[in-house]
Design an enzyme around this catalytic site. Structure first.
Site, PDB file in Angstrom:
ATOM      1  N   LYS A  52       0.828  -1.212   0.000  1.00 45.37           N
ATOM      2  CA  LYS A  52       0.000   0.000   0.000  1.00 45.37           C
ATOM      3  C   LYS A  52       0.866   1.268   0.000  1.00 45.37           C
ATOM      4  CE  LYS A  52      -2.086  -1.073   3.867  1.00 45.37           C
ATOM      5  NZ  LYS A  52      -1.562  -2.400   4.224  1.00 45.37           N
TER       6      LYS A  52
ATOM      7  N   ARG B 265      -9.834   1.204   8.325  1.00 47.25           N
ATOM      8  CA  ARG B 265      -9.349  -0.141   8.608  1.00 47.25           C
ATOM      9  C   ARG B 265     -10.395  -0.964   9.351  1.00 47.25           C
ATOM     10  NH1 ARG B 265      -3.592   0.334   8.452  1.00 47.25           N
ATOM     11  NH2 ARG B 265      -2.455  -1.417   9.304  1.00 47.25           N
TER      12      ARG B 265
ATOM     13  N   ARG C 193      12.072  -5.637   5.725  1.00 43.79           N
ATOM     14  CA  ARG C 193      11.840  -4.256   5.271  1.00 43.79           C
ATOM     15  C   ARG C 193      12.670  -3.215   6.038  1.00 43.79           C
ATOM     16  NH1 ARG C 193       5.703  -2.120   4.956  1.00 43.79           N
ATOM     17  NH2 ARG C 193       5.662  -2.427   7.212  1.00 43.79           N
TER      18      ARG C 193
ATOM     19  N   ARG D 228      11.051  -1.094  11.215  1.00 45.42           N
ATOM     20  CA  ARG D 228       9.903  -0.841  12.099  1.00 45.42           C
ATOM     21  C   ARG D 228       9.848  -1.867  13.219  1.00 45.42           C
ATOM     22  NH1 ARG D 228       4.628   0.104   8.520  1.00 45.42           N
ATOM     23  NH2 ARG D 228       3.774  -1.140  10.216  1.00 45.42           N
TER      24      ARG D 228
ATOM     25  N   ARG E 112      -0.609  -8.993  13.259  1.00 46.15           N
ATOM     26  CA  ARG E 112      -1.191  -7.975  12.361  1.00 46.15           C
ATOM     27  C   ARG E 112      -2.006  -8.638  11.247  1.00 46.15           C
ATOM     28  NH1 ARG E 112       4.215  -5.377  11.094  1.00 46.15           N
ATOM     29  NH2 ARG E 112       3.184  -4.176   9.470  1.00 46.15           N
TER      30      ARG E 112
HETATM   31  P1  ADP Z   1       0.673  -2.180   8.142  1.00 44.01           P
HETATM   32  O1  ADP Z   1      -0.495  -1.978   7.221  1.00 44.01           O
HETATM   33  O2  ADP Z   1       1.898  -2.604   7.410  1.00 44.01           O
HETATM   34  O3  ADP Z   1       0.360  -3.054   9.313  1.00 44.01           O
HETATM   35  P2  ADP Z   1       0.686   0.653   9.015  1.00 44.01           P
HETATM   36  O4  ADP Z   1       1.936   1.437   8.987  1.00 44.01           O
HETATM   37  O5  ADP Z   1      -0.400   1.029   8.088  1.00 44.01           O
HETATM   38  O6  ADP Z   1       1.146  -0.851   8.793  1.00 44.01           O
HETATM   39  O7  ADP Z   1       0.096   0.630  10.511  1.00 44.01           O
HETATM   40  C1  ADP Z   1       0.883   0.293  11.626  1.00 44.01           C
HETATM   41  C2  ADP Z   1       0.013   0.224  12.884  1.00 44.01           C
HETATM   42  O8  ADP Z   1      -0.619   1.500  13.114  1.00 44.01           O
HETATM   43  C3  ADP Z   1      -1.130  -0.775  12.821  1.00 44.01           C
HETATM   44  O9  ADP Z   1      -0.735  -2.073  13.204  1.00 44.01           O
HETATM   45  C4  ADP Z   1      -2.128  -0.142  13.825  1.00 44.01           C
HETATM   46  O10 ADP Z   1      -1.765  -0.424  15.158  1.00 44.01           O
HETATM   47  C5  ADP Z   1      -1.943   1.340  13.602  1.00 44.01           C
HETATM   48  N1  ADP Z   1      -2.913   1.897  12.604  1.00 44.01           N
HETATM   49  C6  ADP Z   1      -2.612   2.395  11.383  1.00 44.01           C
HETATM   50  N2  ADP Z   1      -3.731   2.811  10.751  1.00 44.01           N
HETATM   51  C7  ADP Z   1      -4.762   2.552  11.579  1.00 44.01           C
HETATM   52  C8  ADP Z   1      -6.168   2.718  11.513  1.00 44.01           C
HETATM   53  N3  ADP Z   1      -6.775   3.248  10.428  1.00 44.01           N
HETATM   54  N4  ADP Z   1      -6.919   2.332  12.572  1.00 44.01           N
HETATM   55  C9  ADP Z   1      -6.354   1.810  13.671  1.00 44.01           C
HETATM   56  N5  ADP Z   1      -5.047   1.607  13.805  1.00 44.01           N
HETATM   57  C10 ADP Z   1      -4.241   1.973  12.779  1.00 44.01           C
END
Ligand code: ADP
Ligand code: ZN
Length: 229
Positions: free
Chosen positions: A16, A91, A128, A161, A172
């Site tokens: 993404k 999400r 990564r 990360r 996740r």
């Molecule tokens: P990935 O999609 O690779 O897991 P992101 O960088 O998008 O990673 O998100 C990392 C973390 O941030 C998620 O595991 C969650 O805890 C939090 N997060 C990100 N976006 C949201 C969202 N829209 N709602 C709730 N938590 C979020």
């Protein structure tokens, strides 16, 4: 002309962020990553950041209230007036419902799932490395930087990360399946869902996404010229 609003959904590691960065230059609208904004809040130790950290460290979602709030504030800025690309938001169906209230009548909404196979993704995530300077994404298995730990583009020191650890990656994926995957059905029912296949060269995925956005935009223009609604 209404805003172009793109929502990218897909497993952690499906690409993404990579795709959002590629298409923002092509469509000239910004990328909005809730993950990046939350990590920034965590690093700055804001009150949101403190609350978010525990959830992120456990591979769980941050509360809808926090995330909806940061998105509402971000999309109100001037650089979003022609549209924006959401990477990591909504999400949950609950977030999608709140997000509906942020949309305007003439917005063009595209929800694009980047399909992926979760076996390949674990390597993508655990290998990564990200540049904090320019956002480039590297991978020790498939796209290593020329000098270990250093960005090819801008020379900054790369970081890994803290949630890209194998046990948290598994957590996740579980969170994705339970909380985020229902969005596919949600947006399918609303006629705005599209899917592109993720496991192929980055540029091919980018092209597929652009052709959806451009193809649908063209169809709309044709039907309005044809005297439709
Ligand atoms: P990935 O999609 O690779 O897991 P992101 O960088 O998008 O990673 O998100 C990392 C973390 O941030 C998620 O595991 C969650 O805890 C939090 N997060 C990100 N976006 C949201 C969202 N829209 N709602 C709730 N938590 C979020
Ligand atoms: Zn860099």
């Amino acid at each position: 002309m209404g805003r172009k609003v793109l929502i990218l959904i897909g497993h952690p590691g499906a690409g993404k962020g990579t795709q959002a960065r590629a298409i923002m230059h092509r469509l000239d609208i910004p990328q909005i990553s809730t993950g990046d904004m939350l990590r920034e809040a965590v690093a700055k130790k804001t009150s949101f950041g403190r609350e978010a950290k525990a959830r992120m460290d456990a591979g769980q979602l941050v509360s809808d209230a926090i995330v909806n709030g940061i998105v509402a504030e971000r999309i109100a800025r001037d650089d979003c007036k022609n549209g924006f690309i959401l990477d990591g938001y909504p999400r949950t169906v609950h977030q999608a419902e709140t997000f509906n209230t942020y949309l305007k009548k003439d917005d063009h909404l595209f929800v694009i799932e980047i399909g992926a196979n979760s076996d390949d993704l674990t390597k993508r995530l655990t290998g990564r490395w990200i540049c904090p300077g320019c956002g480039e994404i590297y991978n020790t298995y498939s796209r290593a930087p020329k000098v270990e730990g250093v960005c090819d583009v801008c020379g900054w020191t790369l970081f890994h990360r803290s949630d890209d650890r194998e046990d948290l990656v598994r957590e996740r994926f579980g969170t994705y399946k339970e909380e985020t995957y229902p969005l596919v059905d949600y947006y399918q029912q609303r006629g705005v869902y599209h899917r592109v296949e993720g496991p192929r060269p980055i540029e091919d995925v980018t092209k597929a996404i652009l052709s959806i956005v451009e193809g649908v935009a063209k169809k709309n223009a044709d039907s309005s010229r044809g005297g439709g609604t």
